[in-house]
Design an enzyme around this catalytic site. Structure first.
Site, PDB file in Angstrom:
ATOM      1  N   THR A 165       2.579  -9.820  -4.538  1.00  0.00           N
ATOM      2  CA  THR A 165       2.564 -10.718  -3.389  1.00  0.00           C
ATOM      3  C   THR A 165       1.349 -11.623  -3.563  1.00  0.00           C
ATOM      4  OG1 THR A 165       3.522  -8.964  -2.045  1.00  0.00           O
ATOM      5  CG2 THR A 165       2.633 -10.885  -0.882  1.00  0.00           C
TER       6      THR A 165
ATOM      7  N   LYS B  56       9.191 -14.087   0.935  1.00  0.00           N
ATOM      8  CA  LYS B  56       8.364 -12.877   1.067  1.00  0.00           C
ATOM      9  C   LYS B  56       7.138 -13.140   1.951  1.00  0.00           C
ATOM     10  CE  LYS B  56       6.051  -9.022  -0.092  1.00  0.00           C
ATOM     11  NZ  LYS B  56       6.243  -7.768   0.618  1.00  0.00           N
TER      12      LYS B  56
HETATM   13  N1  LIG Z   1       1.630  -0.987  -0.939  1.00  0.00           N
HETATM   14  C1  LIG Z   1       2.670  -1.558  -0.346  1.00  0.00           C
HETATM   15  O1  LIG Z   1       3.200  -1.053   0.658  1.00  0.00           O
HETATM   16  C2  LIG Z   1       3.251  -2.845  -0.907  1.00  0.00           C
HETATM   17  C3  LIG Z   1       4.583  -3.173  -0.601  1.00  0.00           C
HETATM   18  C4  LIG Z   1       5.134  -4.349  -1.117  1.00  0.00           C
HETATM   19  C5  LIG Z   1       4.343  -5.197  -1.897  1.00  0.00           C
HETATM   20  N2  LIG Z   1       3.045  -4.857  -2.147  1.00  0.00           N
HETATM   21  C6  LIG Z   1       2.251  -5.775  -2.999  1.00  0.00           C
HETATM   22  O2  LIG Z   1       2.193  -5.193  -4.295  1.00  0.00           O
HETATM   23  C7  LIG Z   1       0.976  -5.583  -4.953  1.00  0.00           C
HETATM   24  C8  LIG Z   1       0.254  -4.327  -5.441  1.00  0.00           C
HETATM   25  O3  LIG Z   1      -0.031  -3.524  -4.315  1.00  0.00           O
HETATM   26  P1  LIG Z   1      -0.433  -1.975  -4.431  1.00  0.00           P
HETATM   27  O4  LIG Z   1      -0.180  -1.399  -3.094  1.00  0.00           O
HETATM   28  O5  LIG Z   1       0.175  -1.365  -5.629  1.00  0.00           O
HETATM   29  O6  LIG Z   1      -2.003  -2.129  -4.626  1.00  0.00           O
HETATM   30  P2  LIG Z   1      -3.025  -1.268  -5.476  1.00  0.00           P
HETATM   31  O7  LIG Z   1      -2.637   0.154  -5.541  1.00  0.00           O
HETATM   32  O8  LIG Z   1      -4.375  -1.610  -4.941  1.00  0.00           O
HETATM   33  O9  LIG Z   1      -2.889  -1.884  -6.952  1.00  0.00           O
HETATM   34  C9  LIG Z   1      -3.427  -3.127  -7.277  1.00  0.00           C
HETATM   35  C10 LIG Z   1      -3.335  -3.370  -8.769  1.00  0.00           C
HETATM   36  O10 LIG Z   1      -3.963  -4.635  -9.081  1.00  0.00           O
HETATM   37  C11 LIG Z   1      -4.982  -4.404 -10.075  1.00  0.00           C
HETATM   38  N3  LIG Z   1      -6.062  -5.362  -9.911  1.00  0.00           N
HETATM   39  C12 LIG Z   1      -6.717  -5.698  -8.773  1.00  0.00           C
HETATM   40  N4  LIG Z   1      -7.642  -6.631  -9.027  1.00  0.00           N
HETATM   41  C13 LIG Z   1      -7.589  -6.893 -10.361  1.00  0.00           C
HETATM   42  C14 LIG Z   1      -8.283  -7.790 -11.212  1.00  0.00           C
HETATM   43  N5  LIG Z   1      -9.227  -8.615 -10.743  1.00  0.00           N
HETATM   44  N6  LIG Z   1      -7.946  -7.794 -12.534  1.00  0.00           N
HETATM   45  C15 LIG Z   1      -6.983  -6.982 -13.003  1.00  0.00           C
HETATM   46  N7  LIG Z   1      -6.280  -6.106 -12.246  1.00  0.00           N
HETATM   47  C16 LIG Z   1      -6.582  -6.076 -10.924  1.00  0.00           C
HETATM   48  C17 LIG Z   1      -5.431  -2.981  -9.831  1.00  0.00           C
HETATM   49  O11 LIG Z   1      -6.120  -2.489 -10.961  1.00  0.00           O
HETATM   50  P3  LIG Z   1      -7.158  -1.263 -10.780  1.00  0.00           P
HETATM   51  O12 LIG Z   1      -6.317  -0.025 -10.792  1.00  0.00           O
HETATM   52  O13 LIG Z   1      -8.058  -1.394 -11.945  1.00  0.00           O
HETATM   53  O14 LIG Z   1      -7.875  -1.468  -9.472  1.00  0.00           O
HETATM   54  C18 LIG Z   1      -4.066  -2.312  -9.603  1.00  0.00           C
HETATM   55  O15 LIG Z   1      -3.354  -2.162 -10.808  1.00  0.00           O
HETATM   56  C19 LIG Z   1       0.184  -6.407  -3.928  1.00  0.00           C
HETATM   57  O16 LIG Z   1       0.418  -7.766  -4.149  1.00  0.00           O
HETATM   58  C20 LIG Z   1       0.790  -5.949  -2.597  1.00  0.00           C
HETATM   59  O17 LIG Z   1       0.636  -6.925  -1.587  1.00  0.00           O
HETATM   60  C21 LIG Z   1       2.488  -3.694  -1.705  1.00  0.00           C
END
Ligand SMILES: NC(=O)c1ccc[n+]([C@@H]2O[C@H](COP(=O)([O-])OP(=O)(O)OC[C@H]3O[C@@H](n4cnc5c(N)ncnc54)[C@H](OP(=O)(O)O)[C@@H]3O)[C@@H](O)[C@H]2O)c1
Length: 300
Positions: free
Chosen positions: A97, A172
């Site tokens: 997102t 989205k």
């Molecule tokens: N959680 C939900 O309910 C949900 C539902 C639908 C969509 N989403 C979307 O899905 C996406 C991921 O969400 P998530 O819940 O999986 O979050 P998350 O667990 O915090 O994962 C974030 C990912 O991004 C990486 N990342 C963050 N900053 C970075 C950087 N500067 N350089 C390289 N990698 C970086 C993190 O790496 P590290 O492991 O090294 O931190 C991790 O792999 C987001 O856009 C979110 O809005 C989430």
């Protein structure tokens, strides 16, 4: 089988990758924090030290990362995907997102390199991702979508094609603002009822069984009433704010308004100075309590 490079083994990425592996696709994973990628090795994933290494020779390169900055680092940064030579026919897929502006920029890079690109954000919490039941909103070429459909089917229950590149993320972002405003309004309503002396569990039941009972309200009212929030964190307050900001910006650039979206960003914003930004979005109710001079509720 199409070879997949996947960037981002966070909460959502882990689940999506596990489902791709379960469906038999070879997946090479890059994650900034390598340990999170390594836990996928026993399930058959290969781990790459950089996005560039992951993308070498891949048929499909996809990412599931926090925000624009994370996407930019992995796609365009040093050792990023565009430093590599994915297979000439590789299809690039952005599931994160991110902002509408970022999707346009990434699509332009793909076009310049002669690669096809789809924006494919998803909706559904991590438990839905684990079950392979995400809803996906797609923008891009219909033929490219047809090619990757069997791959996307590994972790989705529905795939809606909205039109050209950018239309998946457009939907989205608007969808997420609508969802976030429901959670923000619920936290305010639950806190108002509590402050007025009503029994918060009865209040949650009333909201959930009445016409107000959307899936968001039903899910979050329960957490807020019991003060028993999802653990580990499923979707943080900080991520809510990020999504709302991208959504508000997009709506306003499109010539619409987002008065309620702006208000929701302000309400969730109260979590940040209290050091609660990385807690579950449902913990917003505690931020409201503290911001109004009341003690946080005891965790049950
Ligand atoms: N959680 C939900 O309910 C949900 C539902 C639908 C969509 N989403 C979307 O899905 C996406 C991921 O969400 P998530 O819940 O999986 O979050 P998350 O667990 O915090 O994962 C974030 C990912 O991004 C990486 N990342 C963050 N900053 C970075 C950087 N500067 N350089 C390289 N990698 C970086 C993190 O790496 P590290 O492991 O090294 O931190 C991790 O792999 C987001 O856009 C979110 O809005 C989430």
């Amino acid at each position: 089988m199409q070879k997949i490079a996947f960037m981002g083994a966070g909460i959502m990425g882990q689940a999506m990758i596990r489902n791709l592996l379960k469906a038999g696709f070879p997946v090479t994973v890059f994650n900034r924090t390598a340990e999170k990628a390594r836990v996928l090795e026993p399930f058959g994933a290969k781990v790459a030290p950089s996005p560039r290494a992951a993308a070498e020779g891949a048929d499909i390169v996809m990412s599931m990362l926090t925000d624009d900055a994370a996407c930019r680092a992995c796609w365009l940064g040093s050792q990023g995907v565009f430093d590599s030579r994915p297979t000439a026919n590789a299809i690039l897929i952005e599931c994160s997102t991110a902002s509408h502006g970022w999707i346009g920029e990434l699509a332009a890079h793909a076009a310049k390199s002669g690669l096809r690109f789809l924006d494919c954000p998803v909706a559904g919490r991590p438990d839905v991702a684990v079950a392979g039941q995400l809803n996906m909103f797609v923008g891009g070429d219909a033929a490219a979508l047809q090619t990757v459909r069997p791959v996307l089917a590994a972790f989705t229950k529905s795939i809606v094609h909205f039109g050209p590149v950018g239309s998946g993320i457009a939907f989205k972002l608007i969808y997420n603002v609508l969802g976030a405003t429901q959670v923000a309004s619920l936290a305010e309503a639950m806190f108002a009822a509590e402050a007025a002396g009503l029994d918060i569990r009865a209040v949650a039941e009333g909201f959930s069984t009445g016409a107000t009972g959307s899936p968001h309200v039903v899910r979050h009212a329960k957490y807020m009433a019991l003060n028993r929030h999802e653990n580990p964190v499923q979707f943080s307050g900080r991520n809510r704010i990020k999504d709302i900001r991208y959504g508000v910006e997009f709506s306003e650039q499109a010539g619409a308004q987002s008065v309620i979206g702006r208000a929701a960003a302000e309400v969730f914003g109260q979590m940040i100075p209290l050091g609660m930004g990385d807690l579950n979005d449902s913990e917003l109710i505690d931020a409201l309590r503290v911001a109004h001079g009341r003690p946080p509720a005891a965790k049950t």
